[in-house]
Design an enzyme around this catalytic site. Structure first.
Site, PDB file in Angstrom:
ATOM      1  N   TRP A  24      -9.189   6.082  -0.269  1.00  0.00           N
ATOM      2  CA  TRP A  24      -9.691   6.716  -1.479  1.00  0.00           C
ATOM      3  C   TRP A  24      -8.879   6.147  -2.641  1.00  0.00           C
ATOM      4  CZ3 TRP A  24      -7.844   9.808   2.633  1.00  0.00           C
ATOM      5  CH2 TRP A  24      -6.491  10.160   2.546  1.00  0.00           C
TER       6      TRP A  24
ATOM      7  N   GLU B 209      -5.282   3.321 -10.348  1.00  0.00           N
ATOM      8  CA  GLU B 209      -5.979   2.042 -10.115  1.00  0.00           C
ATOM      9  C   GLU B 209      -7.155   1.912 -11.080  1.00  0.00           C
ATOM     10  OE1 GLU B 209      -6.395   0.824  -5.820  1.00  0.00           O
ATOM     11  OE2 GLU B 209      -5.992   2.965  -5.535  1.00  0.00           O
TER      12      GLU B 209
ATOM     13  N   ARG C 124      -0.014   4.819   2.964  1.00  0.00           N
ATOM     14  CA  ARG C 124       0.049   4.609   4.404  1.00  0.00           C
ATOM     15  C   ARG C 124       0.384   5.828   5.271  1.00  0.00           C
ATOM     16  NH1 ARG C 124       3.789  -0.449   4.663  1.00  0.00           N
ATOM     17  NH2 ARG C 124       4.214  -0.016   2.452  1.00  0.00           N
TER      18      ARG C 124
ATOM     19  N   CYS D  81       0.821  -1.210   0.000  1.00  0.00           N
ATOM     20  CA  CYS D  81       0.000   0.000   0.000  1.00  0.00           C
ATOM     21  C   CYS D  81       0.855   1.260   0.000  1.00  0.00           C
ATOM     22  CB  CYS D  81      -0.930  -0.005   1.211  1.00  0.00           C
ATOM     23  SG  CYS D  81      -1.991   1.453   1.285  1.00  0.00           S
TER      24      CYS D  81
HETATM   25  C1  HEM Z   1      -6.124   6.337   2.114  1.00  0.00           C
HETATM   26  C2  HEM Z   1      -5.967   6.113   0.825  1.00  0.00           C
HETATM   27  C3  HEM Z   1      -5.319   4.899   0.277  1.00  0.00           C
HETATM   28  C4  HEM Z   1      -4.644   4.882  -0.900  1.00  0.00           C
HETATM   29  C5  HEM Z   1      -4.442   6.062  -1.857  1.00  0.00           C
HETATM   30  C6  HEM Z   1      -4.178   3.544  -1.090  1.00  0.00           C
HETATM   31  C7  HEM Z   1      -3.477   3.128  -2.211  1.00  0.00           C
HETATM   32  C8  HEM Z   1      -3.229   1.800  -2.509  1.00  0.00           C
HETATM   33  C9  HEM Z   1      -2.821   1.313  -3.806  1.00  0.00           C
HETATM   34  C10 HEM Z   1      -2.593   2.170  -5.047  1.00  0.00           C
HETATM   35  C11 HEM Z   1      -2.687  -0.025  -3.707  1.00  0.00           C
HETATM   36  C12 HEM Z   1      -2.309  -1.002  -4.835  1.00  0.00           C
HETATM   37  C13 HEM Z   1      -3.592  -1.522  -5.401  1.00  0.00           C
HETATM   38  C14 HEM Z   1      -3.397  -2.367  -6.618  1.00  0.00           C
HETATM   39  O1  HEM Z   1      -2.415  -2.174  -7.363  1.00  0.00           O
HETATM   40  O2  HEM Z   1      -4.260  -3.269  -6.841  1.00  0.00           O
HETATM   41  C15 HEM Z   1      -3.001  -0.388  -2.345  1.00  0.00           C
HETATM   42  C16 HEM Z   1      -2.974  -1.683  -1.861  1.00  0.00           C
HETATM   43  C17 HEM Z   1      -3.316  -2.027  -0.566  1.00  0.00           C
HETATM   44  N1  HEM Z   1      -3.755  -1.167   0.429  1.00  0.00           N
HETATM   45 FE1  HEM Z   1      -3.988   0.839   0.301  1.00  0.00          FE
HETATM   46  N2  HEM Z   1      -4.538   2.764  -0.028  1.00  0.00           N
HETATM   47  C18 HEM Z   1      -5.269   3.545   0.834  1.00  0.00           C
HETATM   48  C19 HEM Z   1      -5.855   3.127   2.028  1.00  0.00           C
HETATM   49  C20 HEM Z   1      -5.740   1.851   2.562  1.00  0.00           C
HETATM   50  C21 HEM Z   1      -6.372   1.432   3.798  1.00  0.00           C
HETATM   51  C22 HEM Z   1      -7.284   2.271   4.655  1.00  0.00           C
HETATM   52  C23 HEM Z   1      -5.981   0.133   4.011  1.00  0.00           C
HETATM   53  C24 HEM Z   1      -6.315  -0.810   5.136  1.00  0.00           C
HETATM   54  C25 HEM Z   1      -6.773  -0.379   6.320  1.00  0.00           C
HETATM   55  C26 HEM Z   1      -5.124  -0.241   2.906  1.00  0.00           C
HETATM   56  C27 HEM Z   1      -4.521  -1.474   2.748  1.00  0.00           C
HETATM   57  C28 HEM Z   1      -4.018  -1.937   1.538  1.00  0.00           C
HETATM   58  C29 HEM Z   1      -3.698  -3.328   1.273  1.00  0.00           C
HETATM   59  C30 HEM Z   1      -3.839  -4.512   2.242  1.00  0.00           C
HETATM   60  C31 HEM Z   1      -3.274  -3.389  -0.055  1.00  0.00           C
HETATM   61  C32 HEM Z   1      -2.866  -4.646  -0.858  1.00  0.00           C
HETATM   62  C33 HEM Z   1      -4.102  -5.106  -1.599  1.00  0.00           C
HETATM   63  C34 HEM Z   1      -3.913  -6.420  -2.323  1.00  0.00           C
HETATM   64  O3  HEM Z   1      -3.107  -7.257  -1.880  1.00  0.00           O
HETATM   65  O4  HEM Z   1      -4.607  -6.594  -3.361  1.00  0.00           O
HETATM   66  N3  HEM Z   1      -4.990   0.826   2.049  1.00  0.00           N
HETATM   67  N4  HEM Z   1      -3.332   0.733  -1.634  1.00  0.00           N
END
Ligand code: HEM
Ligand code: HEM
Lengths: 373, 373
Positions: A249, A254, A69, A66
């Site tokens: 968000w 994506e 963070r 992610c």
């Molecule tokens: C606040 C805005 C956030 C943004 C801009 C963001 C952005 C991203 C992006 C761009 C990815 C890659 C997605 C992909 O390529 O399929 C990702 C993956 C991930 N994010 Fe975030 N994220 C946010 C919030 C969160 C929150 C709130 C959580 C958990 C509480 C989180 C947990 C994760 C996890 C676990 C992944 C891996 C997903 C997977 O394995 O398919 N993210 N995030």
């Protein structure tokens, strides 16, 4: 092993971390003794509201893939551990989407705004050793159906064709547009599978237009505001929460560089290139790259215009490096997975490309179970 | 350990592989006995011309970071193992560039064409256990100088500032243009350091123009035709070749998305965006991404127009997947490093993004020594 009692070492490690990072919450020794006794007696232990809330934040902080963070402390955690019937779970998911998308605006309320997307995690009941548990079969709370057409083409999202077929077998009928919101499929051990349509007003969507090209609107594209992952298991201090949907968000890529662009998803680069009048007879005209940029401009422009929170990959990359600096000041390494952190377009034009990361699987964290794939 | 004799196991493994993949070359048992005796007597062994040639091809085939491996069999290997003086080495390097760039056209010759870039590797003398060896201090045979200016800015290639300063200390004087070709610095144990200017006619260069925008030519940009890496050690069957420069043709993104675009290289995205009249006040206009695409279009267009061989990242990505299929048909895995194989722009728009690779360090291979970094 689903039948084994909760791992004491992992419980202890989490509790010590929680207390160490939150010196105000009291004596860890007493809490450790309590949890130890509870595991001995029942095979597992119950987190306090503060523990599960902080544990969810840590899981986000440890999510190596992610880029978003920086704001891990701001996660809004909804405690739904007492929801047991499919309808209670469904109601919790609807409320999640309302809070996450700011669609719960009441007349006169100034507290929230439609489109002010907030990071939210809803934690439902933990798995108890040896006992079946409730789950949601959707991979995200909001997804568009995909239909295999008689001519072999796909209408809608090709990634959802199998799930859509299952929903149809269970009696669901979509409108057969490219953007039909799928129903939720909730299963509990006592009540079996229940299907629910999402109320329209909690599914905030954005029709796509382009800042320069009028014809773009004619493509009839749209996307939803809240990416809420529903199929990952949250593990905190040795306890598994099989249902703990979370959302942030969107980062524009994506949608514009994956969901709408991937050849095995909406595959729109040839369509956009065609409308742009690009020469697609040779790869060296870089027509794919040009269409990709215009599609992504449209996404960012449309969300901004609609007042729906979104970020671009340059901004989010800079924030991620700021996150690393802050964490280092706090004496912590940031576990990160280069191939997920680097955005799917213009990789080297973002600062996250040009460095190595600390690769580690730290707990608490999120896990995608085999079954859910 | 530089003083240790050649590793017998590695020698044996290579010789067996060479014979297994080339059934026509005769009995491996006899050759193994010979090499074993030679190592016992001298501490190392000498490769036959066929062995060193095939070994170099295998090193390319095993280069996990290289997307261009479909044509590994076509590598043109020049045997320079008998070159010992700086001048002999220099002459070999000049000949390498001539053959690689097709600049050795003779009146009436139709065999080669200026700009028909060929993959070439020149193998110089191996390192003998415990003995010093010859080397070239340039990281590529052709590179542009970088000068730190009094106002703190950099003229030319910032990555070459340190090397350029060393050359100046040794008496070299550049023209102080952004694209001054650096001299070669050759060192041999017996003769020390010698500096040589490259003859202009072997340094094929391409002035950059844009297929649509006339103003692009006014930027005065150019790049060279042949990327020839000079600072990697080639290791074949336990024998190290510290000087074994190699080149392929360029993939456009190496120039347009890295050398000319990186913030710590020529940093041209703001300049191009400015000329394009883009709104750079917000990242969400994607001005970086748009400038990046136009810069890369210019690179591909200019090389094609000049008749200098180059490929785009879409074509090269498709070829790499074809390489993987061919290798699998031959019963071999292709070792590959995702973060290097995926191009630095439009990553997810290329098919190499959407899969995992076999990660392995197989020998023969190329190694970047600490000292050379
Ligand atoms: C606040 C805005 C956030 C943004 C801009 C963001 C952005 C991203 C992006 C761009 C990815 C890659 C997605 C992909 O390529 O399929 C990702 C993956 C991930 N994010 Fe975030 N994220 C946010 C919030 C969160 C929150 C709130 C959580 C958990 C509480 C989180 C947990 C994760 C996890 C676990 C992944 C891996 C997903 C997977 O394995 O398919 N993210 N995030
Ligand atoms: C024939 C056309 C070729 C193409 C299009 C090609 C393409 C590439 C590209 C795009 C990279 C990544 C460069 C970077 O990001 O800095 C690379 C790396 C590499 N290539 Fe190739 N290549 C070609 C020929 C060769 C040849 C002939 C050899 C050796 C005999 C070779 C060996 C390598 C190695 C060792 C690397 C890693 C370089 C490093 O560690 O910095 N390639 N190649």
């Amino acid at each position: 092993d689903r039948d084994a009692p909760t791992d004491w070492d992992e419980a202890e490690e989490f509790l010590r971390q929680y207390h160490a990072e939150n010196p105000g919450v009291g004596d860890v020794t007493a809490r450790l003794a309590e949890v130890r006794a509870e595991i001995a007696a029942t095979g597992t232990y119950e987190h306090t509201l503060d523990e599960v809330t902080y544990g969810a934040k840590l899981a986000w902080r440890n999510a190596s893939r992610c880029i978003g963070r920086l704001y891990w402390r701001s996660l809004h955690v909804l405690d739904r551990r007492s929801a047991t019937t499919p309808h209670e779970i469904y109601a919790g998911l609807v409320r999640h989407l309302e809070i996450a998308s700011g669609t719960d605006v009441r007349p006169g309320s100034r507290a929230v705004r439609r489109g002010a997307v907030r990071p939210v995690l809803s934690v439902f009941a933990p798995a108890k050793p040896g006992r079946p548990f409730a789950r949601v079969w959707n991979d995200q709370l909001i997804r568009y159906a995909g239909y295999r057409m008689p001519d072999g083409a796909t209408l809608g999202d090709p990634a959802q064709v199998d799930f859509t077929e299952s929903m149809e077998l269970l009696g669901w009928k979509g409108q057969k547009t490219p953007f039909d919101v799928l129903p939720l499929l909730v299963e509990t051990p006592e009540h079996g599978m229940h299907m629910y349509d999402l109320p329209q007003n909690v599914v905030l969507e954005v029709p796509l237009t382009h800042p320069e090209f009028g014809w773009f609107a004619e493509l009839g594209l749209r996307w939803y505001a809240v990416p809420a992952i529903a199929n990952q298991r949250l593990r905190i201090g040795g306890v598994d929460y099989p249902l703990a949907p979370f959302n942030g968000w969107y980062m524009g890529t994506e949608i514009g560089a994956r969901n709408l662009a991937d050849a095995d998803r909406y595959n729109l680069l040839p369509v956009v290139a065609d409308r742009l009048g690009l020469d697609t007879s040779s790869e060296t005209t870089l027509w794919r790259d040009r269409a990709l940029v215009e599609l992504n401009r449209a996404v960012l422009h449309s969300y901004e215009r609609a007042g729906v929170k979104i970020t671009d990959h340059h901004t989010e990359a800079a924030r991620f490096l700021e996150h690393i600096r802050r964490e280092q000041r706090a004496g912590r390494e940031v576990p990160a997975d280069w191939s997920w952190i680097v955005p799917p377009m213009s990789g080297a034009a973002t600062p996250v490309f040009h460095r190595y990361y600390h690769e580690a699987d730290q707990r608490p964290n999120f896990y995608l179970d085999e079954e859910a794939r």
